[in-house]
Design an enzyme around this catalytic site. Sequence first.
Site, PDB file in Angstrom:
ATOM      1  N   GLU A  82      -5.779   7.344  -4.821  1.00  0.00           N
ATOM      2  CA  GLU A  82      -5.732   7.688  -3.385  1.00  0.00           C
ATOM      3  C   GLU A  82      -4.805   8.869  -3.205  1.00  0.00           C
ATOM      4  O   GLU A  82      -3.692   8.882  -3.749  1.00  0.00           O
ATOM      5  CB  GLU A  82      -5.125   6.551  -2.543  1.00  0.00           C
ATOM      6  CG  GLU A  82      -5.974   5.343  -2.363  1.00  0.00           C
ATOM      7  CD  GLU A  82      -5.263   4.256  -1.523  1.00  0.00           C
ATOM      8  OE1 GLU A  82      -4.231   4.535  -0.882  1.00  0.00           O
ATOM      9  OE2 GLU A  82      -5.769   3.124  -1.550  1.00  0.00           O
TER      10      GLU A  82
ATOM     11  N   GLU B 177     -10.472   4.482  10.517  1.00  0.00           N
ATOM     12  CA  GLU B 177     -10.732   3.039  10.582  1.00  0.00           C
ATOM     13  C   GLU B 177      -9.879   2.405  11.671  1.00  0.00           C
ATOM     14  O   GLU B 177      -8.657   2.311  11.535  1.00  0.00           O
ATOM     15  CB  GLU B 177     -10.417   2.381   9.227  1.00  0.00           C
ATOM     16  CG  GLU B 177     -11.368   2.787   8.127  1.00  0.00           C
ATOM     17  CD  GLU B 177     -10.925   2.258   6.769  1.00  0.00           C
ATOM     18  OE1 GLU B 177     -10.858   1.030   6.588  1.00  0.00           O
ATOM     19  OE2 GLU B 177     -10.632   3.083   5.900  1.00  0.00           O
TER      20      GLU B 177
ATOM     21  N   LYS C 214      -7.058  -0.577  11.265  1.00  0.00           N
ATOM     22  CA  LYS C 214      -5.833  -0.472  10.459  1.00  0.00           C
ATOM     23  C   LYS C 214      -4.628  -0.544  11.388  1.00  0.00           C
ATOM     24  O   LYS C 214      -4.740  -0.463  12.604  1.00  0.00           O
ATOM     25  CB  LYS C 214      -5.867   0.802   9.635  1.00  0.00           C
ATOM     26  CG  LYS C 214      -7.068   0.792   8.693  1.00  0.00           C
ATOM     27  CD  LYS C 214      -6.874   1.648   7.499  1.00  0.00           C
ATOM     28  CE  LYS C 214      -6.178   0.855   6.413  1.00  0.00           C
ATOM     29  NZ  LYS C 214      -6.139   1.629   5.154  1.00  0.00           N
TER      30      LYS C 214
ATOM     31  N   GLU D  38      -2.231   5.324   9.969  1.00  0.00           N
ATOM     32  CA  GLU D  38      -3.143   4.672   9.018  1.00  0.00           C
ATOM     33  C   GLU D  38      -4.605   4.749   9.468  1.00  0.00           C
ATOM     34  O   GLU D  38      -5.516   4.742   8.656  1.00  0.00           O
ATOM     35  CB  GLU D  38      -2.749   3.202   8.823  1.00  0.00           C
ATOM     36  CG  GLU D  38      -1.382   2.995   8.190  1.00  0.00           C
ATOM     37  CD  GLU D  38      -1.337   3.359   6.706  1.00  0.00           C
ATOM     38  OE1 GLU D  38      -2.402   3.411   6.066  1.00  0.00           O
ATOM     39  OE2 GLU D  38      -0.221   3.605   6.202  1.00  0.00           O
TER      40      GLU D  38
END
Length: 337
Positions: free
Chosen positions: A261, A312, A315, A320
């Site tokens: 990541e 997203e 999260k 985030e």
Amino acid sequence: MAPKFAQLFVSALVLLTQLLSLADARNIGVCYGLNGNNLPSPTDVINLYKRSQIDNIRIYEPYPEVLQALRGSGLSVAIGPRNEDIASFAGSQDAANAWVNKNIVPYKNDVSFKWITIGNEVIPGPLGANVPAAMNNIRYALSSVGLTGINVTTVLAATALGASFPPSAGAFASDITGTIASIAGILAQENAPLMVNVYPYFAYSSDPIHISAEYALFNSTSAVVTDGSFQYFNLFDAMCDAFNAALEKINFAGVKLAVAETGWPSVGNPPFTSVANAQTYNKNLMNHVLQNGTPRRPSYLMDAFFFEMFNENLKENAVEQNFGFFFPNMAPVYPFW
Ligand SMILES: *[C@@H]1O[C@H](CO)[C@@H](O)[C@H](O)[C@H]1NC(C)=O
Ligand SMILES: *[C@@H]1O[C@H](CO)[C@@H](O)[C@H](O)[C@H]1NC(C)=O
């Protein structure tokens, strides 16, 4: 003579095609998380990967709908069990076999699994000591169904390092050194990479007095850190080389890294987060890893996964939630792919 020549010509052509397709595959992937209640269907997502010419994909759990959508896609896949399942694999070969039989075997003929990540950031942590035995049992389970050569590895967070600056001081935290040495032994034997999550964004945004935006974003045109004979123009290389130095200290210099990541959020913590910074970081990172190794491993081009495909909304906080290249409606957050 003639048929032989023709045969030679055909094998040369086949070889050339193979070489070309090798050169074609970029060692770049994107993580696909599913912590959103408004994300597109897995089939649409896999098509978006293909349209965007993203060759590698990382998923965090063996979601059946995603695996189904990956069939025949040609994408190279990194997949892992849920962290909660690792202890059972360490304690039981049957549990490891069952996971492989359920989540890998049914797809093995038309999904290209390249990395199986046993644990995402579980070291350091209470589950960490299970990782070496779990890796061995999963590897055994794979080989008993004829699957050899898949990289069985784990993913470390930056917190696995007890020291990381300057990069040559890089060392694993003392309480996990034994676990990491066992893992490195397995990786060395299998020629598999150790995977690491590397986030210059978090280092920079938590210490902007000492770390410049230019250094974090690959924008510096002069060396920012000189460490013995090594010169660092960007924080990403320095963070990776702290891991390389840590591996050298436990006598596993031959174990290579892959980045599981890395990324930069576009929203949530201005001025550090911005669309411009996210775009700059990701563009520069891509150019960098496609052409350069790190100062300690100058000729090794690491495989790297960007974090991540979508914003997203489930999260935990705004930063985030905003690492994505795409909005849930599949519109790009900024031009990239
Ligand atoms: C193992 O990992 C390396 C480094 O990420 C990668 O280049 C290679 O293709 C992988 N091997 C297999 C057989 O998937
Ligand atoms: C980094 O470089 C890009 C151009 O490549 C530029 O647009 C951006 O403003 C620069 N950012 C910083 C903080 O240096």
